[in-house]
Every structure is written in structure tokens, then in C-alpha cells.
Design a protein around this motif. Structure first.
Motif, PDB file in Angstrom:
ATOM      1  N   HIS A   9       3.214  -3.301  13.028  1.00  0.00           N
ATOM      2  CA  HIS A   9       2.017  -3.910  12.419  1.00  0.00           C
ATOM      3  C   HIS A   9       0.947  -4.139  13.488  1.00  0.00           C
ATOM      4  N   GLU A  10       1.347  -4.710  14.624  1.00  0.00           N
ATOM      5  CA  GLU A  10       0.391  -4.987  15.699  1.00  0.00           C
ATOM      6  C   GLU A  10      -0.133  -3.698  16.318  1.00  0.00           C
ATOM      7  N   PHE A  11       0.715  -2.675  16.430  1.00  0.00           N
ATOM      8  CA  PHE A  11       0.244  -1.388  16.936  1.00  0.00           C
ATOM      9  C   PHE A  11      -0.776  -0.770  15.977  1.00  0.00           C
ATOM     10  N   GLY A  12      -0.631  -1.062  14.677  1.00  0.00           N
ATOM     11  CA  GLY A  12      -1.639  -0.598  13.722  1.00  0.00           C
ATOM     12  C   GLY A  12      -3.013  -1.143  14.061  1.00  0.00           C
ATOM     13  N   PRO A  67      -1.628  -4.543   8.023  1.00  0.00           N
ATOM     14  CA  PRO A  67      -0.930  -4.550   6.726  1.00  0.00           C
ATOM     15  C   PRO A  67      -0.668  -3.152   6.179  1.00  0.00           C
ATOM     16  N   ALA A  68      -1.554  -2.197   6.490  1.00  0.00           N
ATOM     17  CA  ALA A  68      -1.338  -0.826   6.006  1.00  0.00           C
ATOM     18  C   ALA A  68      -0.031  -0.249   6.554  1.00  0.00           C
ATOM     19  N   VAL A  69       0.308  -0.597   7.790  1.00  0.00           N
ATOM     20  CA  VAL A  69       1.577  -0.141   8.370  1.00  0.00           C
ATOM     21  C   VAL A  69       2.751  -0.688   7.573  1.00  0.00           C
ATOM     22  N   ASN A  70       2.682  -1.961   7.198  1.00  0.00           N
ATOM     23  CA  ASN A  70       3.773  -2.563   6.406  1.00  0.00           C
ATOM     24  C   ASN A  70       3.846  -1.955   5.008  1.00  0.00           C
ATOM     25  N   VAL A  71       2.700  -1.576   4.447  1.00  0.00           N
ATOM     26  CA  VAL A  71       2.698  -0.892   3.151  1.00  0.00           C
ATOM     27  C   VAL A  71       3.437   0.440   3.267  1.00  0.00           C
ATOM     28  N   VAL A  72       3.196   1.164   4.366  1.00  0.00           N
ATOM     29  CA  VAL A  72       3.867   2.448   4.569  1.00  0.00           C
ATOM     30  C   VAL A  72       5.376   2.247   4.727  1.00  0.00           C
ATOM     31  N   ILE A  73       5.767   1.256   5.522  1.00  0.00           N
ATOM     32  CA  ILE A  73       7.207   1.005   5.728  1.00  0.00           C
ATOM     33  C   ILE A  73       7.880   0.646   4.404  1.00  0.00           C
ATOM     34  N   ALA A  74       7.267  -0.265   3.644  1.00  0.00           N
ATOM     35  CA  ALA A  74       7.837  -0.658   2.350  1.00  0.00           C
ATOM     36  C   ALA A  74       7.854   0.523   1.387  1.00  0.00           C
ATOM     37  N   GLY A  75       6.785   1.328   1.397  1.00  0.00           N
ATOM     38  CA  GLY A  75       6.724   2.486   0.513  1.00  0.00           C
ATOM     39  C   GLY A  75       7.809   3.508   0.819  1.00  0.00           C
ATOM     40  N   VAL A  76       8.044   3.774   2.105  1.00  0.00           N
ATOM     41  CA  VAL A  76       9.113   4.708   2.499  1.00  0.00           C
ATOM     42  C   VAL A  76      10.475   4.167   2.067  1.00  0.00           C
ATOM     43  N   ALA A  77      10.686   2.865   2.299  1.00  0.00           N
ATOM     44  CA  ALA A  77      11.981   2.265   1.930  1.00  0.00           C
ATOM     45  C   ALA A  77      12.214   2.314   0.421  1.00  0.00           C
ATOM     46  N   ASP A 126      16.989  -3.226   1.195  1.00  0.00           N
ATOM     47  CA  ASP A 126      16.269  -4.157   0.319  1.00  0.00           C
ATOM     48  C   ASP A 126      15.617  -5.272   1.123  1.00  0.00           C
ATOM     49  N   LYS A 127      16.306  -5.732   2.163  1.00  0.00           N
ATOM     50  CA  LYS A 127      15.737  -6.773   3.009  1.00  0.00           C
ATOM     51  C   LYS A 127      14.491  -6.266   3.736  1.00  0.00           C
ATOM     52  N   ILE A 128      14.581  -5.059   4.293  1.00  0.00           N
ATOM     53  CA  ILE A 128      13.425  -4.490   5.019  1.00  0.00           C
ATOM     54  C   ILE A 128      12.247  -4.295   4.073  1.00  0.00           C
ATOM     55  N   ALA A 129      12.502  -3.727   2.883  1.00  0.00           N
ATOM     56  CA  ALA A 129      11.424  -3.487   1.922  1.00  0.00           C
ATOM     57  C   ALA A 129      10.789  -4.801   1.480  1.00  0.00           C
ATOM     58  N   SER A 130      11.615  -5.791   1.175  1.00  0.00           N
ATOM     59  CA  SER A 130      11.104  -7.065   0.662  1.00  0.00           C
ATOM     60  C   SER A 130      10.298  -7.806   1.724  1.00  0.00           C
ATOM     61  N   VAL A 131      10.798  -7.824   2.952  1.00  0.00           N
ATOM     62  CA  VAL A 131      10.086  -8.518   4.020  1.00  0.00           C
ATOM     63  C   VAL A 131       8.735  -7.853   4.292  1.00  0.00           C
ATOM     64  N   ASN A 132       8.669  -6.531   4.272  1.00  0.00           N
ATOM     65  CA  ASN A 132       7.402  -5.855   4.534  1.00  0.00           C
ATOM     66  C   ASN A 132       6.379  -6.103   3.422  1.00  0.00           C
ATOM     67  N   VAL A 176       2.739  -8.093   3.980  1.00  0.00           N
ATOM     68  CA  VAL A 176       1.423  -7.658   3.492  1.00  0.00           C
ATOM     69  C   VAL A 176       0.741  -8.790   2.736  1.00  0.00           C
ATOM     70  N   LEU A 177       1.464  -9.405   1.799  1.00  0.00           N
ATOM     71  CA  LEU A 177       0.866 -10.455   0.975  1.00  0.00           C
ATOM     72  C   LEU A 177       0.482 -11.673   1.814  1.00  0.00           C
ATOM     73  N   PHE A 178       1.352 -12.054   2.731  1.00  0.00           N
ATOM     74  CA  PHE A 178       1.082 -13.230   3.557  1.00  0.00           C
ATOM     75  C   PHE A 178      -0.097 -12.988   4.497  1.00  0.00           C
ATOM     76  N   ASN A 179      -0.115 -11.809   5.142  1.00  0.00           N
ATOM     77  CA  ASN A 179      -1.189 -11.530   6.104  1.00  0.00           C
ATOM     78  C   ASN A 179      -2.545 -11.352   5.445  1.00  0.00           C
ATOM     79  N   LEU A 180      -2.564 -11.028   4.172  1.00  0.00           N
ATOM     80  CA  LEU A 180      -3.849 -10.832   3.489  1.00  0.00           C
ATOM     81  C   LEU A 180      -4.371 -12.119   2.849  1.00  0.00           C
ATOM     82  N   LEU A 181      -3.681 -13.238   3.050  1.00  0.00           N
ATOM     83  CA  LEU A 181      -4.272 -14.517   2.628  1.00  0.00           C
ATOM     84  C   LEU A 181      -5.566 -14.732   3.402  1.00  0.00           C
ATOM     85  N   PRO A 182      -6.640 -15.122   2.720  1.00  0.00           N
ATOM     86  CA  PRO A 182      -7.956 -15.216   3.385  1.00  0.00           C
ATOM     87  C   PRO A 182      -8.065 -16.430   4.305  1.00  0.00           C
TER      88      PRO A 182
END
Length: 378
Positions: free
Chosen positions: A58-61, A105-115, A140-146, A150-156
Motif C-alpha cells: 500500500h505504501e509503495f503504491g 488503496p488501489a493496491v489493496n483493491v488489486v490484492i483483494a480482487g486477486v484473492a 479469506d483473512k487476506i481478502a477481508s483485511v484488504n 480500503v474502506l478505513f483508509n478512505l474515511l475523509p
């Protein structure tokens, strides 16, 4: 960041581990060991390393998106609360900041999408509350956490990505300082909500509330200070009445200079007036205890400090001071010799005076607006 050490370097970016992160892993390992033995301990630590690997990606993104706009990321530090990519600066243009903020967050979307799409994993809220339970699959743990990342990091709310997204969108219609102020207030309001909910038995929400509130306040302060700097040059803000130390001086000479002046930072220069480093008051005291009064100052000074031209925009010096964590920034004249110093203290004093001046100007403007129109001449 202090109390952290480098473990590897990827694409010119140092990856650092904070000591508290290691303590966190030890705690995870021990707590799992007490419940299920060595195998459970390995499983718990392995899962946590995998989750923090997602945070690192995520940070490398953010870092790679910032590099697209010529912004370097010196390092990424892993903490128990997540990762911290230290960008040299944030992009000036709102559209660029929007891209950099969304890249993580886009990186986490990709990870969750692949999983989910390729490995047939699923998002399950139960997995988030049962990370230590073997009946929930690793995928399931990896997908759910990612998904939750995304949802947590996009809180304004600053300092999360959603706060930067909100500021970037607002900055497309108003000034950067005003956009930051609005986004910071939204973040602080969310922090109060988190804090209120945390009073009902969730200490983690209290911690998040404090983190968000302080982060929003700091971001707002930084933006307002940059706005107050206006069109100032470095020469308008630098300290020029300085006592310097010769490169052949000893700590004994430095102590004498410290006692007869109000300086805390002493430039060390060569015979031609070129800066070799900075000796700070704290560094001087520590070196005296460790090495003695006859130690050359050149052996204990801060080296390889960034320098800045006296005619450069003050905003640039402000950003350099914020990112490098230096005790002071030497200011050079056109011949490359020492012209002055930029220190955290004189930046703070300048911003305070500029803020008071702006407040006075605003008060005069409001008073003039409130005055009745002049009577017509007869």
C-alpha cells in the motif's frame, strides 16, 4: 524516524522497521503460543507478517505514484499501527495529490480482487474478528483485511488517504489552505465520533480517535504555515547574526561560544566560509560527556545537511525542514558561502508574526467595511 532500522532497499526506497513493530510481533507470537503452542505462534506471526506485507505494498503504491510527479520517497517505516511513507513533499496540484492518495488503496483493491476472483476467497466480516481462528482460511483473512484497509483508509480524515482525497477535491474549487482547513475539521469531527464510540468498551477506537485528531490538527497547521509564508524568500526569514566555529575548533571552544551567545545551532565552516556541518547544543553536551572537551567539533557535528540558496522561495526551506528533520538548514550566498541559518525556532517566530500581521490587516479591512459611507458634500 528514530528507533527504527533499515532492513532492505527497494527501488531506491529504504524499508525500515520500528522497534515497537518488533515488540508487537513478539506479543503476537507469545499470545498465540500460550493458546496453541509453537505451531499456533508461527501461524499468528506469519499471518501478521502477511497483513503488514499488504500494508507495505500500500505504501509503495503511494511512493511510486509520487515518483511519477518527480517526488522522491526516502523511506517507508513499518509501525504497529501501519506503514508510513515519508514523501519529500506532497504534490502541489490537486489532481496529482488525488492520484497519490488513491494509489495506496488501489493496491489493496488489486490484492483483494486477486484473492476473491482468482483464488476464490471471500470477504467475510467474521474473518476480521477471527484472525486467530484456524477455521477461517488464510485467503479469506487476506481478502477481508484488504477490503477493510480500503474502506478505513478512505474515511475523509487526516492523516488517512481519504482526508487527502477530500482535500484534493476541495482544492479544485478553493485554495489549498482553505481545503486543508475544511478537510481537517471533517477529520476532527470523525475523531470525536470515534472517541465517543470508544467510550463504550472499545479502546482501539479511542486510540484511532486520538491518532486522527492529532493528525488532522498537524496537517492543518502545516498548510496554514505554508500559506502564511506567501511570497517570502529565504533571505527574509534566515538568521544572520551568527557565531560560527572553525573546523579546527574543539568542544571547549564551542562551549565558550554557547555560554556567551543565545545560539543553539553553530555552523562549522572552513577557512573560505563554506559550511561543513552544524553542531547543536544537545549534540555538544552529549559529546562532552562521551568524548571530552578537547574533541574536535568536526568529529561530532551533523554532516551532509541539505543547503538552500538565500534567494530561494521560503516555502521550499519550510518543506525541507519538515522532511529532513534537520536541526538547521544552512543558507548559502551566490558564492556558496554561509549567509545564514533556517531553524525551527525562527520558522515558528516568523509564522507567528505573519499570522498576527494578517490578523491585524483583516481586522482593519473588516473595520473599514463596517464604517458608514461618507456623507455627500453639500
Amino acid at each position: 524516524m528514530s528507533w527504527s532500522f533499515k532492513i532492505l532497499r527497494v527501488a531506491g526506497i529504504d524499508v525500515r522497521i520500528h522497534v515497537t513493530f518488533l515488540l508487537f510481533l513478539l506479543w503476537i507470537g507469545w499470545s498465540h503460543y500460550t493458546f496453541g503452542g509453537v505451531e499456533q505462534a508461527y501461524s499468528g506471526v506469519g499471518l501478521m507478517l502477511a497483513l503488514f506485507g499488504c500494508v507495505l505494498l500500500h505504501e509503495f503504491g503511494h511512493a511510486f505514484a509520487a515518483r511519477r510527479y518527480g517526488i522522491h520517497t526516502p523511506d517507508i517505516t513499518m509501525l504497529p499501527i501501519g506503514g508510513l511513507a515519508r514523501l519529500e513533499r506532497m504534490p502541489e496540484k490537486p489532481g496529482q495529490e488525488l492520484v497519490v492518495a488513491l494509489a495506496g488503496p488501489a493496491v489493496n483493491v488489486v490484492i483483494a480482487g486477486v484473492a476473491i476472483l482468482i483464488f476464490d476467497c471471500r470477504f467475510d466480516l467474521r474473518a476480521l474478528t477471527a484472525l486467530d481462528q484456524p477455521e477461517v482460511s488464510f485467503g479469506d483473512k487476506i481478502a477481508s483485511v484488504n477490503v477493510m484497509l480500503v474502506l478505513f483508509n478512505l474515511l475523509p480524515a487526516f492523516p488517512m488517504d481519504g482526508g487527502r482525497v477530500l482535500r484534493a477535491l476541495l482544492a479544485m474549487a478553493t485554495s489549498h489552505a482553505t481545503a486543508t482547513q475544511i478537510a481537517a475539521r471533517v477529520g476532527q469531527a470523525l475523531a470525536l465520533v470515534f472517541g465517543f464510540l470508544g467510550l463504550f468498551g472499545n479502546p482501539m477506537l479511542l486510540f484511532i480517535a486520538l491518532f486522527v485528531f492529532l493528525g488532522a490538527s498537524q496537517e492543518n497547521t502545516m498548510a496554514q504555515m505554508k500559506d502564511l509564508s506567501g511570497n517570502l524568500r529565504v533571505s527574509d526569514a534566515m538568521v544572520t547574526q551568527l557565531v560560527t566555529l572553525d573546523e579546527r575548533a574543539t568542544l571547549d571552544d564551542a562551549v565558550e561560544a554557547l555560554l556567551r551567545t543565545a545560539q543553539h545551532e553553530f555552523p562549522v565552516v572552513d577557512t573560505s566560509g563554506r559550511v561543513l556541518g552544524i553542531l547543536t547544543r544537545d549534540g555538544m553536551i552529549a559529546a562532552l560527556k562521551r568524548h571530552g572537551a578537547h574533541t574536535p567539533v568536526a568529529a561530532v557535528m551533523h554532516r551532509n545537511l541539505p543547503v538552500i540558496d538565500e534567494h530561494a522561495p521560503f516555502k521550499l526551506a519550510f518543506e525541507m525542514m519538515h522532511t529532513c528533520g534537520c536541526p538547521a538548514i544552512p543558507v548559502l550566498d551566490r558564492w556558496g558561502r554561509l549567509a545564514g541559518l533556517i531553524t525551527p525556532e525562527n520558522i515558528g517566530e516568523l509564522m507567528m508574526l505573519r499570522g498576527l500581521k494578517r490578523s491585524d490587516e483583516l481586522a482593519v479591512w473588516r473595520a473599514r467595511r463596517a464604517m458608514p459611507p461618507p456623507l455627500p458634500r453639500v
